[in-house]
Write a protein that holds these residues in place. Structure first.
Motif, PDB file in Angstrom:
ATOM      1  N   GLU B 131     100.664  -6.371  35.386  1.00 38.02           N
ATOM      2  CA  GLU B 131      99.368  -5.705  35.525  1.00 38.02           C
ATOM      3  C   GLU B 131      98.510  -6.385  36.585  1.00 38.02           C
ATOM      4  OE1 GLU B 131      98.023  -2.957  34.268  1.00 38.02           O
ATOM      5  OE2 GLU B 131     100.034  -2.556  33.463  1.00 38.02           O
ATOM      6  N   GLU B 133      99.467  -8.205  38.965  1.00 44.77           N
ATOM      7  CA  GLU B 133     100.070  -8.047  40.292  1.00 44.77           C
ATOM      8  C   GLU B 133      99.575  -6.760  40.966  1.00 44.77           C
ATOM      9  OE1 GLU B 133     101.837 -10.618  42.607  1.00 44.77           O
ATOM     10  OE2 GLU B 133     101.638 -10.870  40.438  1.00 44.77           O
ATOM     11  N   LYS B 134      99.323  -5.740  40.159  1.00 46.57           N
ATOM     12  CA  LYS B 134      98.795  -4.489  40.718  1.00 46.57           C
ATOM     13  C   LYS B 134      97.418  -4.735  41.335  1.00 46.57           C
ATOM     14  CE  LYS B 134     100.984  -1.511  37.301  1.00 46.57           C
ATOM     15  NZ  LYS B 134     100.662  -0.875  36.011  1.00 46.57           N
ATOM     16  N   ASP B 137      97.780  -6.579  44.543  1.00 49.67           N
ATOM     17  CA  ASP B 137      98.180  -5.630  45.587  1.00 49.67           C
ATOM     18  C   ASP B 137      96.982  -4.847  46.088  1.00 49.67           C
ATOM     19  OD1 ASP B 137     100.815  -6.006  45.986  1.00 49.67           O
ATOM     20  OD2 ASP B 137     101.476  -4.589  44.437  1.00 49.67           O
ATOM     21  N   PHE B 138      96.220  -4.327  45.143  1.00 50.47           N
ATOM     22  CA  PHE B 138      95.094  -3.461  45.468  1.00 50.47           C
ATOM     23  C   PHE B 138      94.072  -4.192  46.341  1.00 50.47           C
ATOM     24  CE2 PHE B 138      90.863  -1.789  44.019  1.00 50.47           C
ATOM     25  CZ  PHE B 138      90.939  -0.580  44.690  1.00 50.47           C
ATOM     26  N   ASN B 169      90.799  -3.900  33.002  1.00 44.96           N
ATOM     27  CA  ASN B 169      91.110  -2.482  32.847  1.00 44.96           C
ATOM     28  C   ASN B 169      89.909  -1.728  32.303  1.00 44.96           C
ATOM     29  OD1 ASN B 169      93.201  -0.939  33.548  1.00 44.96           O
ATOM     30  ND2 ASN B 169      94.576  -1.661  31.935  1.00 44.96           N
TER      31      ASN B 169
END
Ligand SMILES: Nc1ncnc2c1ncn2[C@@H]1O[C@H](COP(=O)(O)OP(=O)(O)OP(=O)(O)O)[C@@H](O)[C@H]1O
Ligand SMILES: [Mg+2]
Lengths: 366, 259
Positions: B131, B133-134, B137-138, B169
């Motif tokens: 999670e 890591e997303k 990335d973003f 989140n």
């Protein structure tokens, strides 16, 4: 020169960062296992002493280094662990395998009990509150004479481990291995803590209570848990100290021991497991080292035997000041630099570890 | 029903009325900006929503439920994340660890399983990392992944803080001056990220910002405050051209000129 590549998320959470680490730590452990065959019984005792101090140091490190809470009262938990372990064995006839973990548990619960009223305190106030706890425990030991033996103290019985009896004077190696086993388990627990959510919650509370809260961390509870784990480990160290010393009184775990523990982890390097061990080596071997030098100076200059009262504390104090001024990361900091020097050879730059400009933080929440 | 309803909220610090009878609603899926001169009470409103302070009067309702019955550490669990005006990161931890703290609300394992690092803990940790890591990335945080916060430049810290909030989140994200102290290019990035959070991630955003350019380009509605009081609410251009707002800003700069 060695460069590390990470290839999966597992690399971050595995116990050893890479095979190279695994090799060295296993080698170290094997060396420690074989140690009793290589050195004298006296030295085995000294190494046991180092391990016990390191255990106590790890306990305090979880509180101070990981969670950022001060404690000047950890001797109290050494005492609680020590006394409950021996009383459970002598008065209740429990075997060591049960009394020992129970001693840790009792000490941990005592820690949580202390944490409940004190988690709102910070810095020096927390230090004073824990110091008071340490002094009170000393008094309680004297007052509860019927079970604690008061000022005349208690004898630790021989350890009965599955029918095998261990006395540290009769069989120093067995006691050493027992201690080593306990230390290994606690090191594993500590490492696991660092890579799991609870360890990160500790770090969050240490670095910013306000944003820890905003991340959903219950700060008071996290501090209490940290106190509990910390004092449980310290209690285990206390229990081993009791068996190591053979006899102990209310004086054995005085305030000076609390302070020594705290100084020990500062010199060793706050915030790392290595730090607890480096600090323990200093605390355990400093007296030997000093008496060695004293004899050496006495003999070389034919002065006979010199006695300087308070020399030990003075030297320890100087070492402490040196580290606070020049190497706040303690011996572990020096070790890191040395290791980096070797790993990057020949590309090490002098200012690689220079501390970066840090931003001021205000007390106000904005 | 609005996602967040602030109803007649008042807060005093001694004699100072930091927030004076403020009411507004934030609708699901919008970017709502709070503007106003220094000391207007914008950050104090954020701190009220974070439950760091109890309002003297009024109520704050999130998702149909009053926040006032929740302690501060419940707010993240409800799905509200925030950043701080004076960055509040965990300094002695790496960027990755900071972001992982954001995942704390999803912690399911207990102390004992964590001390033994049981397979259940490992599984959950791998999930957390995936999670996080997303988010990395973003926000393009790869170069700083394993760096300690103490030692990162200011601009990167701001982004890490935003990342930590995203790791929660959230349904509602509170950004306190996300672009202050950033260069024009960095501010441009922030504008893109805010757009993406709104459109792709479906996050509702409540933002405090002084940079009117940024406010005008990303926000759907704006509320102007001054000295704790509401001045005007509406689209960015409506608020910017509102006489009371112009008055407040000129008044404020006059004060500064005198002082
Ligand atoms: N903890 C506090 N104690 C006392 N007064 C406070 C506190 N926090 C804020 N204030 C006061 O409340 C008022 C509003 O402050 P706030 O931080 O909300 O302003 P702001 O709109 O965020 O301003 P800025 O643009 O400078 O960040 C100010 O007068 C401030 O001095
Ligand atoms: Mg502000």
């Amino acid at each position: 020169m060695r460069i590390l590549f990470k290839t999966s998320y597992d690399d971050d959470i595995n116990l050893f960062k890479h095979n190279h680490h695994r090799f060295w730590y296993i080698l170290l452990f094997v060396a420690l296992l074989c140690l009793p065959f290589l050195i004298s019984d006296y030295m085995v005792g000294e190494f046991t002493n180092v391990l016990i101090w390191a255990l106590a140091g790890m306990g305090l490190m979880i509180l101070v280094g990981q969670t950022g809470q001060a404690s000047l009262g950890h001797a109290a938990f050494l005492a609680i662990g020590c006394y409950s372990n021996v009383i459970l064995q002598s008065n209740f006839g429990l075997p060591f395998v049960i009394s020992f973990p129970l001693a840790g548990l009792i000490s941990g619960l005592a820690g949580v009990l202390l944490a409940i009223p004190t988690t709102r305190l910070h810095g020096i106030y927390l230090a004073i509150a824990t110091l008071a706890a340490s002094i009170i425990i000393e008094d309680i030991i004297v007052l509860a004479e019927p079970i604690t033996g008061g000022v005349s103290g208690l004898y630790a019985p021989d350890i009965n481990l599955f029918g095998y009896s261990i006395n540290r004077y009769v069989d120093p190696s067995a006691f050493y291995w027992l201690t080593l086993g306990v230390v290994l388990i606690i090191v594993l627990f500590y490492k696991n803590l660092l890579r799991s959510p609870l360890g990160r919650a500790f770090a969050a509370v240490r670095d910013s209570e306000i944003s820890a809260q905003a991340m959903g961390i219950n700060v008071a509870r996290t501090k209490a848990v940290s106190f509990g784990i910390s004092t449980a480990i310290t209690g285990l160290a206390g229990a081993l100290m009791g068996h190591f010393a053979g006899i102990f009184t209310n004086e054995t775990f005085n305030v000076i021991i609390s302070i020594t523990l705290l100084l020990m982890i500062v010199v060793g390097g706050v915030g790392s497991i290595h730090g607890a061990f480096f600090g323990a080596i200093i605390v355990a071997f400093l007296p030997q080292l000093l008496s060695f030098f004293r004899d050496w100076i006495g003999n070389t200059f034919e002065l006979g035997s010199i006695v300087i009262p308070g020399l030990e504390s003075a030297v320890f104090g100087c070492i402490l000041i040196f580290f606070i001024l020049f190497e706040p990361m303690g011996i572990y900091g020096m070790w890191l630099k040395l290791r980096t020097w070797f790993e990057l050879f020949p590309f090490y730059r002098r200012d690689m570890f220079r501390r970066q400009k840090s931003y001021l933080k205000t007390e106000r929440m904005r | 029903m609005s996602l967040l309803e602030v109803k007649n909220v008042t807060l005093k610090f001694g004699g100072v009325i930091a927030v004076n009878d403020v009411s507004f609603n934030v609708e699901e899926g919008e970017v709502f900006a709070l503007v106003g001169p220094n000391g207007a009470g914008k950050s104090t409103l954020f701190n009220l929503i974070s439950r760091f302070y109890d309002p003297f009067e009024g109520d704050i309702i999130f998702d149909g439920e009053s926040l006032l019955k929740h302690p501060p550490h419940d707010i993240a669990n409800l799905g509200i994340a925030r950043t701080f005006q004076n960055i509040e990161l965990f300094e002695q931890a790496t960027v990755l660890q900071n972001l992982l703290v954001g995942r704390h609300r999803f912690r399911k394992t207990n102390m004992f399983s964590e001390l033994m690092f049981l397979p259940s803990v490992k599984k959950k940790e791998l999930e957390n990392r995936a999670e996080v890591e997303k988010v990395i990335d973003f926000l393009d945080l790869h170069p700083y992944r394993d760096k300690y916060i103490a030692g990162l430049p200011y601009g990167v810290r701001k982004v890490v803080e935003m990342g930590r909030a995203l790791a929660i989140n959230p349904k509602l994200l509170l950004l306190d001056e996300p672009a202050s102290g950033l260069s024009t290019e960095e501010t441009q990035d922030v504008a893109f990220w805010v757009e993406d959070m709104k459109k792709q991630m479906g996050i509702t955003i409540l933002m405090v910002e002084h940079d009117m350019h940024l406010v005008a380009s990303v926000s759907d509605r704006v509320l102007a405050l001054s000295d704790g009081k509401m001045l005007a609410m509406g689209t960015p251009s409506e608020v910017q051209n509102h006489p009371a707002v112009i008055e407040a800003y000129i008044g404020a700069s006059d004060d500064e000129a005198v002082a």
